[in-house]
Design a protein around this motif. Structure first.
Motif, short mmCIF file in Angstrom:
data_model
loop_
_atom_site.label_atom_id
_atom_site.label_comp_id
_atom_site.label_asym_id
_atom_site.label_seq_id
_atom_site.Cartn_x
_atom_site.Cartn_y
_atom_site.Cartn_z
N LYS A 133 0.79 -1.29 0.13
CA LYS A 133 0.12 -0.03 -0.04
C LYS A 133 0.87 1.34 -0.01
O LYS A 133 0.66 2.13 0.94
CB LYS A 133 -0.94 0.10 1.30
N GLY A 134 1.85 1.23 -0.98
CA GLY A 134 2.64 2.33 -1.24
C GLY A 134 3.96 2.56 -0.25
O GLY A 134 4.94 3.08 -0.40
N GLN A 135 4.08 1.48 0.71
CA GLN A 135 5.44 1.57 1.66
C GLN A 135 6.40 0.86 0.68
O GLN A 135 6.44 0.08 -0.27
CB GLN A 135 5.00 0.71 2.71
N SER A 136 7.61 1.28 0.95
CA SER A 136 9.02 0.48 0.51
C SER A 136 9.19 -0.74 0.75
O SER A 136 9.00 -1.12 1.74
CB SER A 136 10.05 1.51 0.89
N SER A 137 9.54 -1.61 -0.28
CA SER A 137 10.01 -3.01 -0.17
C SER A 137 11.36 -3.04 0.59
O SER A 137 11.93 -4.12 0.71
CB SER A 137 9.74 -3.70 -1.18
N LYS A 138 11.84 -1.82 0.65
CA LYS A 138 13.47 -1.95 1.09
C LYS A 138 13.75 -1.55 2.47
O LYS A 138 14.59 -1.42 3.16
CB LYS A 138 14.17 -0.95 0.17
N ARG A 139 12.40 -1.54 3.13
CA ARG A 139 12.41 -1.14 4.88
C ARG A 139 13.19 -2.32 5.59
O ARG A 139 12.93 -3.40 5.15
CB ARG A 139 11.02 -0.73 5.21
N LEU A 140 13.55 -2.07 6.52
CA LEU A 140 13.77 -3.08 7.55
C LEU A 140 12.67 -3.32 8.42
O LEU A 140 12.29 -2.51 9.26
CB LEU A 140 15.20 -2.63 8.30
N ILE A 141 12.55 -4.53 8.69
CA ILE A 141 11.57 -5.19 9.66
C ILE A 141 11.99 -6.27 10.73
O ILE A 141 12.68 -6.86 10.49
CB ILE A 141 10.39 -5.66 8.87
N PRO A 142 11.52 -5.71 12.02
CA PRO A 142 12.22 -6.55 13.09
C PRO A 142 11.46 -7.98 13.04
O PRO A 142 10.09 -8.07 12.67
CB PRO A 142 11.94 -5.85 14.46
N MET A 143 11.94 -9.06 13.71
CA MET A 143 11.39 -10.29 13.59
C MET A 143 10.29 -10.20 14.48
O MET A 143 9.02 -10.87 14.08
CB MET A 143 12.37 -11.24 14.31
N GLU A 144 10.06 -9.38 15.43
CA GLU A 144 8.91 -9.30 16.23
C GLU A 144 7.59 -8.73 15.42
O GLU A 144 6.52 -9.44 15.61
CB GLU A 144 9.02 -8.29 17.62
N GLU A 145 7.81 -8.02 14.41
CA GLU A 145 6.65 -7.68 13.38
C GLU A 145 6.19 -8.84 12.57
O GLU A 145 5.23 -9.04 12.42
CB GLU A 145 7.15 -6.59 12.71
N VAL A 146 7.30 -9.52 12.17
CA VAL A 146 7.03 -10.89 11.26
C VAL A 146 6.03 -11.79 12.15
O VAL A 146 5.05 -12.28 11.62
CB VAL A 146 8.15 -11.59 10.98
N LEU B 64 8.89 -15.15 -5.69
CA LEU B 64 8.13 -14.39 -4.83
C LEU B 64 8.65 -13.04 -4.65
O LEU B 64 8.19 -12.32 -3.73
CB LEU B 64 8.32 -14.81 -3.35
N GLU B 65 9.41 -12.40 -5.90
CA GLU B 65 9.68 -11.22 -5.77
C GLU B 65 8.68 -10.00 -5.82
O GLU B 65 9.00 -8.95 -5.15
CB GLU B 65 10.79 -10.88 -7.06
N LYS B 66 7.51 -10.18 -6.10
CA LYS B 66 6.53 -9.34 -6.10
C LYS B 66 5.74 -9.43 -4.53
O LYS B 66 4.99 -8.78 -4.50
CB LYS B 66 5.24 -9.66 -7.16
N CYS B 67 6.12 -10.22 -4.07
CA CYS B 67 5.57 -10.73 -2.53
C CYS B 67 6.54 -9.86 -1.52
O CYS B 67 6.03 -10.16 -0.21
CB CYS B 67 5.26 -11.86 -2.31
N LEU B 68 7.57 -9.38 -1.89
CA LEU B 68 8.72 -8.98 -1.04
C LEU B 68 8.13 -7.67 -0.08
O LEU B 68 7.61 -6.83 -0.88
CB LEU B 68 9.86 -8.50 -1.77
N VAL B 69 8.09 -7.98 1.12
CA VAL B 69 7.33 -6.84 2.12
C VAL B 69 8.68 -5.91 2.57
O VAL B 69 8.74 -4.71 2.79
CB VAL B 69 6.83 -7.47 3.31
N GLY B 70 9.94 -6.56 2.86
CA GLY B 70 11.06 -5.94 3.31
C GLY B 70 12.29 -6.74 3.70
O GLY B 70 12.20 -8.11 3.29
#
Length: 199
Positions: A112-125, A184-190
């Motif tokens: 929804k407009g966010q970057s797929s280059k962002r860093l995401i902590p494991m707690e969020e996953v 899965l390249e189009k499913c990349l969240v971060g």
């Protein structure tokens, strides 16, 4: 000169797709043919050869199959590995359908407009473990696997074993030969933020 066979792309339910490729089956083409088959199978597309047989050219039915020897020595058959059970997929959910969807759907990751280059902590996953919202970590990349659940040849239950966790070892156990980054390249969240606790 006989016409080279067509490679018939097979879906995982045993039916064939409408897409066919023409490929050279002569010995001089073996490296190109084998790499083409390998690329197709890397993304989960089964390949079988159909078409006219030539007396001097072996018919390709399996990329690992050797041409018949001209000697009188009978070679033992290669050891057969037990294939994993495939789950029947709903109509319209083959690997070919998945590849078509990745070319037409702009936001399979649900960014929804966010970057797929962002860093995401494991707690969020770990918060994303439902079929409607399933994330997984694979080789440091975080993917939204929910859109792929119905397309997975092993069934959604097997894929859900990786939801909310780092599934790299599980993936490597069953699919080390699959190019998941392409699939899965189009499913990349971060990307996994390894500087955060909870990894």
């Amino acid at each position: 000169m006989p016409r080279p066979p067509a490679l018939l792309l097979m879906d995982h339910n045993g039916g064939h797709s409408d897409d066919q490729l023409q490929i050279c089956n002569e010995p001089r083409c073996s490296s190109v043919r084998d790499s083409s088959v390998e690329v197709l199978e890397t993304v989960g597309i089964s390949v079988a050869a159909v078409g006219a047989k030539s007396p001097d050219t072996p018919q390709l039915t399996n990329p690992s199959e050797e041409p018949p020897s001209s000697g009188n020595q009978a070679s033992p058959p290669p050891p057969q590995s037990k294939p994993r059970a495939r789950v029947p997929l709903e109509r319209g959910y083959t690997q070919m359908n998945w590849l078509k969807l990745t070319r037409t759907e702009p936001d399979l990751a649900g960014l929804k407009g966010q970057s797929s280059k962002r860093l995401i902590p494991m707690e969020e996953v770990k918060k994303h473990q439902s079929e409607e919202d399933a994330w997984t970590v694979l080789r440091g990349h975080i993917y939204n696997i929910s859109p792929y659940l119905k397309f997975h040849p092993g069934g959604k239950d097997m894929l859900m074993k990786g939801a909310g966790i780092d599934c790299t070892s599980l993936f490597n156990k069953y699919h080390s030969w699959v190019n998941a980054e392409f699939l899965l390249e189009k499913c990349l969240v971060g990307h996994l933020d390894i500087s955060q606790k909870g990894i």
